[in-house]
Scaffold this active site. Structure first.
Site, short mmCIF file in Angstrom:
data_model
loop_
_atom_site.label_atom_id
_atom_site.label_comp_id
_atom_site.label_asym_id
_atom_site.label_seq_id
_atom_site.Cartn_x
_atom_site.Cartn_y
_atom_site.Cartn_z
N ASP A 1 0.82 -1.22 0.00
CA ASP A 1 0.00 0.00 0.00
C ASP A 1 0.86 1.27 0.00
O ASP A 1 0.68 2.16 0.85
CB ASP A 1 -0.92 0.03 1.24
CG ASP A 1 -1.73 -1.25 1.39
OD1 ASP A 1 -2.12 -1.82 0.37
OD2 ASP A 1 -1.96 -1.67 2.55
N GLU B 1 -11.23 0.92 -3.92
CA GLU B 1 -10.47 1.37 -2.73
C GLU B 1 -9.22 2.11 -3.15
O GLU B 1 -8.95 2.27 -4.34
CB GLU B 1 -10.09 0.15 -1.87
CG GLU B 1 -9.22 -0.85 -2.60
CD GLU B 1 -9.03 -2.18 -1.84
OE1 GLU B 1 -9.75 -2.44 -0.87
OE2 GLU B 1 -8.16 -2.95 -2.27
#
Ligand code: 6LW
Length: 513
Positions: free
Chosen positions: A14, A175
């Protein structure tokens, strides 16, 4: 020049990036590990050095014991605005105290960051966007999709309505949203498909920040799905424009091996050249992320990376642990001591399989092919007390070589735990309280050795790598090489002293099957 992905090996998922002048800063998720959210710095986008962490104080973050690498810190975003760095992130803690979305800020990203400011917003993967009219925005995920709200950073709260911007193109889990403004358009970049092999990046744009957003005609703009690439599952990206005006994406990806494909090094950080000369950006090679890119567009002519950058050794002489070491959950500082030339671990009554705060430090395994050695001094006189070297995915998936005490006798053991199966596969009497252990890895096995008095290595056990992979052991992290001590029911009577830690990794790509 050519550069190789990943640019950050091992569990660095991420990623989010920002630039300040000629300096680039990058942050990653850390789940149950502490200190949380490493801040890495680079000038050339290829070589990264961890310069600090956003979360260094137990008072900033509550990590809950008892769950395996799917709680804690998810998906940070880093942004720089008017002299201040902001990092906004989620603590996944099932609505318990300290859970949810919060941000911290600092003027010095290598120093201490502020206490958390909680935002009471739903969903995960928060991001900030600073518009050129002076307004600041919060982006988040929720059903039915990506939402936006104005935020007042002075007050630390959202102002105005939450507006749903986009549901994505129909893939699972829209997302990881970020907004970028370019040529009068607001571009919204998100991930879809989930972080596994269907992962992809999609985009939409609007003339107004609040929408309506129109889909990019070329979605997904980036994916390696269904292609048998050396790097798979690419997604969760962030964009940065370099000092020369070129665009780059950083994203996560995995290096898979075997069949069906699996990975043990976690989701790693990749760098992708982006051609944004047209209306929509073109990522990598026609939307694909390669293991090796040839480019003359990098901001600095980075030196080709050499093998030495993959070696690491620690003689534990400094007063503070090197930034590459992690604790598990919020550390209990009384279990640790950095002495001149050794690291002392004082095991509590817990077990390695407990998902509890134990005396444990770990570093990311960064290469499939690696070799680790460490020397341990551990008198170990009380039954059950144990200290050793572990390869650790989570509390239910790990292999270790350790000194322990069984019926008042010091023993060297090799143990494997795979889910609820647990077995000590090797046990021998061990005379002295000093031992040097070695672990070798490739894509098939972790092999454990100890050093005999004549200097030769004696193998004591091995375990398949495939059982210590995300696909088998679960969730969001990769394997850590850990040093630990635990009492298995009773607080340890003796302290474990570790010295001379060494790690050698072989470059990515060289050994892939
Ligand atoms: C993260 C989500 C994701 O919050 O995985 O790959 C989740 N993307 O955006 C955990 O890392």
């Amino acid at each position: 020049m050519k550069y190789q992905n990943p640019i950050m090996n091992g569990c660095y998922p991420d990623p989010s990036i920002c630039r300040v002048g000629e300096d680039y800063y990058l942050v990653n998720s850390t789940f149950e590990f502490f200190p949380a959210i490493p801040v890495s710095h680079s000038k050339d986008l290829i070589h990264w050095e961890t310069i600090g962490h956003c979360i260094t104080r137990n008072s900033q973050l509550k990590l809950y014991e008892g769950s395996m690498n799917n709680t804690g810190i998810y998906a940070p975003t880093i942004r720089y605005h008017e002299g201040v760095f902001y990092m906004v992130v989620t603590n996944m803690a099932d609505n318990r105290e300290g859970s949810g979305n919060f941000y911290v800020w600092t003027k010095d990203p290598s120093g201490e960051w502020s206490d958390p400011v909680f935002l009471h917003t739903p969903g995960i993967d928060p991001s900030f966007f600073f518009d050129d009219d002076g307004k600041s925005y919060y982006l988040g995920t929720d059903t039915p999709g990506i939402y936006l709200s104005e935020i007042d950073l002075e007050k630390g709260e959202l102002v105005g309505d939450r507006i749903t911007l986009w549901k994505g193109t129909g893939g699972a889990y829209p997302e990881g949203p970020h907004i970028y403004k370019k040529d009068g358009w607001y571009y919204l970049l998100i991930s879809e498909g989930g972080t596994e092999r269907g992962h992809m990046l999609t985009m939409a744009r609007s003339r107004k920040v609040e929408g309506p957003y129109e889909e990019c005609p070329n979605n997904p703009v980036m994916t390696n799905r269904s292609m048998r690439c050396p790097i798979e599952s690419v997604g969760h990206a962030d964009l940065v424009q370099d000092t020369r005006g070129n665009w780059w994406a950083i994203c996560l990806g995995t290096r898979l091996f075997g069949y069906p494909p699996k990975h043990n090094l976690g989701r790693e950080t990749m760098l992708v050249p982006v051609d944004w000369s047209g209306e929509w950006p073109v990522f990598g090679e026609g939307g694909k992320v390669l293991e090796e890119f040839e480019t003359d567009l990098l901001p600095l002519s980075a030196a080709e990376s050499d093998k030495s950058m993959n070696d690491y050794s620690d003689d534990f002489t400094s007063a503070k642990l090197d930034l590459g070491w992690n604790y598990i959950y919020n550390p209990e500082w009384s279990l640790y001591e950095c002495k001149q030339g050794s690291l002392v671990l004082r095991g509590n009554e817990k077990c390695l399989k407990d998902a509890k705060k134990i005396a444990w430090i770990g570093r990311r395994q960064k290469h499939h092919v690696s070799e680790t050695t460490v020397t341990l001094e551990f008198p170990c006189v009380q039954d059950g007390e144990e200290a050793g070297l572990t390869i650790f995915l989570n509390n239910r998936h790990h292999y270790e070589a350790a000194l322990t005490c069984i019926e008042k006798k010091r023993k060297l053991i090799f143990r494997r735990q795979i889910g609820s199966l647990e077995k000590v596969e090797f046990e021998m009497d061990y005379e002295t309280d000093r031992i040097t252990l070695k672990m070798e890895s490739d894509q098939d096995f972790y092999r454990f050795f100890y050093q005999r008095p004549d200097g030769n290595w004696e193998k004591i056990g091995e375990g398949e790598v495939q059982y210590l992979t995300t696909e088998v052991g679960g969730h969001f992290t990769g394997n850590y090489i850990g040093l630990y001590s635990c009492g298995n029911g009773k607080k340890c009577e003796t302290a474990a002293e570790f010295t001379n830690f060494t790690y050698q990794g072989k470059r990515s790509g060289e050994f892939l099957k």
